[in-house]
Design a protein around this motif. Sequence first.
Motif, mmCIF file in Angstrom:
data_model
loop_
_atom_site.group_PDB
_atom_site.id
_atom_site.type_symbol
_atom_site.label_atom_id
_atom_site.label_comp_id
_atom_site.label_asym_id
_atom_site.label_seq_id
_atom_site.Cartn_x
_atom_site.Cartn_y
_atom_site.Cartn_z
ATOM 1 N N LEU A 158 2.287 -22.241 14.524
ATOM 2 C CA LEU A 158 2.038 -21.058 15.344
ATOM 3 C C LEU A 158 0.875 -20.201 14.876
ATOM 4 O O LEU A 158 0.478 -19.283 15.586
ATOM 5 C CB LEU A 158 3.304 -20.208 15.408
ATOM 6 C CG LEU A 158 4.503 -20.906 16.038
ATOM 7 C CD1 LEU A 158 5.764 -20.116 15.802
ATOM 8 C CD2 LEU A 158 4.264 -21.130 17.509
ATOM 9 N N VAL A 159 0.336 -20.480 13.690
ATOM 10 C CA VAL A 159 -0.779 -19.674 13.190
ATOM 11 C C VAL A 159 -1.941 -19.789 14.172
ATOM 12 O O VAL A 159 -2.331 -20.875 14.580
ATOM 13 C CB VAL A 159 -1.192 -20.103 11.768
ATOM 14 C CG1 VAL A 159 -2.489 -19.430 11.352
ATOM 15 C CG2 VAL A 159 -0.093 -19.774 10.788
ATOM 16 N N GLY A 160 -2.457 -18.654 14.584
ATOM 17 C CA GLY A 160 -3.544 -18.619 15.549
ATOM 18 C C GLY A 160 -3.057 -18.557 16.988
ATOM 19 O O GLY A 160 -3.814 -18.241 17.878
ATOM 20 N N LYS A 161 -1.782 -18.891 17.222
ATOM 21 C CA LYS A 161 -1.220 -18.855 18.576
ATOM 22 C C LYS A 161 -0.316 -17.646 18.777
ATOM 23 O O LYS A 161 -0.175 -17.164 19.880
ATOM 24 C CB LYS A 161 -0.419 -20.129 18.842
ATOM 25 C CG LYS A 161 -1.245 -21.390 18.758
ATOM 26 C CD LYS A 161 -0.375 -22.618 18.899
ATOM 27 C CE LYS A 161 -1.194 -23.859 18.628
ATOM 28 N NZ LYS A 161 -0.358 -25.036 18.495
ATOM 29 N N ALA A 162 0.309 -17.200 17.704
ATOM 30 C CA ALA A 162 1.240 -16.077 17.788
ATOM 31 C C ALA A 162 0.471 -14.765 17.895
ATOM 32 O O ALA A 162 -0.673 -14.666 17.458
ATOM 33 C CB ALA A 162 2.138 -16.054 16.555
ATOM 34 N N GLN A 163 1.113 -13.760 18.473
ATOM 35 C CA GLN A 163 0.508 -12.431 18.569
ATOM 36 C C GLN A 163 0.945 -11.608 17.369
ATOM 37 O O GLN A 163 2.097 -11.228 17.269
ATOM 38 C CB GLN A 163 0.954 -11.739 19.850
ATOM 39 C CG GLN A 163 0.459 -10.302 19.933
ATOM 40 C CD GLN A 163 0.975 -9.622 21.170
ATOM 41 O OE1 GLN A 163 0.638 -10.017 22.272
ATOM 42 N NE2 GLN A 163 1.798 -8.612 20.993
ATOM 43 N N PRO A 164 0.029 -11.323 16.438
ATOM 44 C CA PRO A 164 0.408 -10.518 15.281
ATOM 45 C C PRO A 164 0.473 -9.037 15.631
ATOM 46 O O PRO A 164 0.009 -8.616 16.691
ATOM 47 C CB PRO A 164 -0.737 -10.777 14.298
ATOM 48 C CG PRO A 164 -1.924 -11.013 15.180
ATOM 49 C CD PRO A 164 -1.375 -11.714 16.409
ATOM 50 N N LEU A 165 1.034 -8.276 14.731
ATOM 51 C CA LEU A 165 0.944 -6.822 14.817
ATOM 52 C C LEU A 165 -0.377 -6.442 14.157
ATOM 53 O O LEU A 165 -0.639 -6.835 13.015
ATOM 54 C CB LEU A 165 2.097 -6.159 14.069
ATOM 55 C CG LEU A 165 1.954 -4.647 13.860
ATOM 56 C CD1 LEU A 165 2.098 -3.902 15.179
ATOM 57 C CD2 LEU A 165 2.978 -4.155 12.846
ATOM 58 N N ARG A 166 -1.191 -5.706 14.864
ATOM 59 C CA ARG A 166 -2.463 -5.205 14.311
ATOM 60 C C ARG A 166 -2.205 -3.785 13.817
ATOM 61 O O ARG A 166 -1.776 -2.929 14.589
ATOM 62 C CB ARG A 166 -3.568 -5.235 15.351
ATOM 63 C CG ARG A 166 -3.935 -6.648 15.785
ATOM 64 C CD ARG A 166 -4.873 -6.655 16.983
ATOM 65 N NE ARG A 166 -6.043 -5.823 16.829
ATOM 66 C CZ ARG A 166 -7.185 -6.194 16.254
ATOM 67 N NH1 ARG A 166 -7.317 -7.407 15.786
ATOM 68 N NH2 ARG A 166 -8.201 -5.360 16.168
ATOM 69 N N VAL A 167 -2.483 -3.555 12.543
ATOM 70 C CA VAL A 167 -2.315 -2.230 11.945
ATOM 71 C C VAL A 167 -3.715 -1.667 11.703
ATOM 72 O O VAL A 167 -4.442 -2.165 10.836
ATOM 73 C CB VAL A 167 -1.521 -2.314 10.614
ATOM 74 C CG1 VAL A 167 -1.338 -0.923 10.030
ATOM 75 C CG2 VAL A 167 -0.168 -2.991 10.823
ATOM 76 N N LEU A 168 -4.082 -0.673 12.488
ATOM 77 C CA LEU A 168 -5.394 -0.050 12.356
ATOM 78 C C LEU A 168 -5.253 1.146 11.439
ATOM 79 O O LEU A 168 -4.603 2.148 11.780
ATOM 80 C CB LEU A 168 -5.913 0.401 13.715
ATOM 81 C CG LEU A 168 -5.952 -0.671 14.811
ATOM 82 C CD1 LEU A 168 -6.379 -0.062 16.126
ATOM 83 C CD2 LEU A 168 -6.874 -1.801 14.420
ATOM 84 N N VAL A 169 -5.855 1.059 10.255
ATOM 85 C CA VAL A 169 -5.786 2.147 9.280
ATOM 86 C C VAL A 169 -7.139 2.849 9.321
ATOM 87 O O VAL A 169 -8.164 2.270 8.968
ATOM 88 C CB VAL A 169 -5.453 1.621 7.864
ATOM 89 C CG1 VAL A 169 -5.384 2.772 6.886
ATOM 90 C CG2 VAL A 169 -4.152 0.823 7.881
ATOM 91 N N GLN A 170 -7.088 4.099 9.773
ATOM 92 C CA GLN A 170 -8.314 4.853 10.001
ATOM 93 C C GLN A 170 -8.466 5.982 9.000
ATOM 94 O O GLN A 170 -7.478 6.663 8.697
ATOM 95 C CB GLN A 170 -8.294 5.409 11.424
ATOM 96 C CG GLN A 170 -8.134 4.309 12.445
ATOM 97 C CD GLN A 170 -7.753 4.835 13.820
ATOM 98 O OE1 GLN A 170 -7.297 5.958 13.969
ATOM 99 N NE2 GLN A 170 -7.965 4.008 14.825
#
Length: 173
Positions: A158-170
């Motif tokens: 599934l690597v590259g196919k799954a939708q990860p959680l994107r954590v935007l640290v600003q």
Amino acid sequence: MSPSHFRAPSRFMSLLLPLALLTPQAQAHGDHVHAQRNAAGPFPVEQLDFGIPGNPRKLQRTWLLELDDDERLEPSQISIPLGSTVRLVISNNGKRPHELALGSPATLKALADARRQRGKALDESVHVFTIAPGDKDELVWEFNRAGTWLLQCLDPALVGKAQPLRVLVQPKP
């Protein structure tokens, strides 16, 4: 026992009951949560490129995340101010275990490659964990490095196919 035989608790017992409710057993809840990964936990605190295990006493926000067998984490993106300590609570609503890791894209690629070579789940660490079906786990993390970090599945298929959680640290303004 009839109501006329009911005896009111003594003053001592009236004082003892609230103290008994403060014990960890009394505060436990029905949902099973794996060992917490935090600064007070069993893992060493080491600066990683995406932060460090967080101190639960310094929590600024808790995010509830849902994961199904389609490998989509919802919500799919969160924004966090630099220096924040957050708790990510991930519920596995699927029918199979999910092995997740938090990290930079390069860190996650290396972990996925190691997982593929090993042929089985990696050992749990401060930012790698497996959640059983119907279970939930949590990660307390201090994001002390700006950037875009990911929480994603390490299953080689599934690597590259799954939708990860994107954590935007600003950075703070």
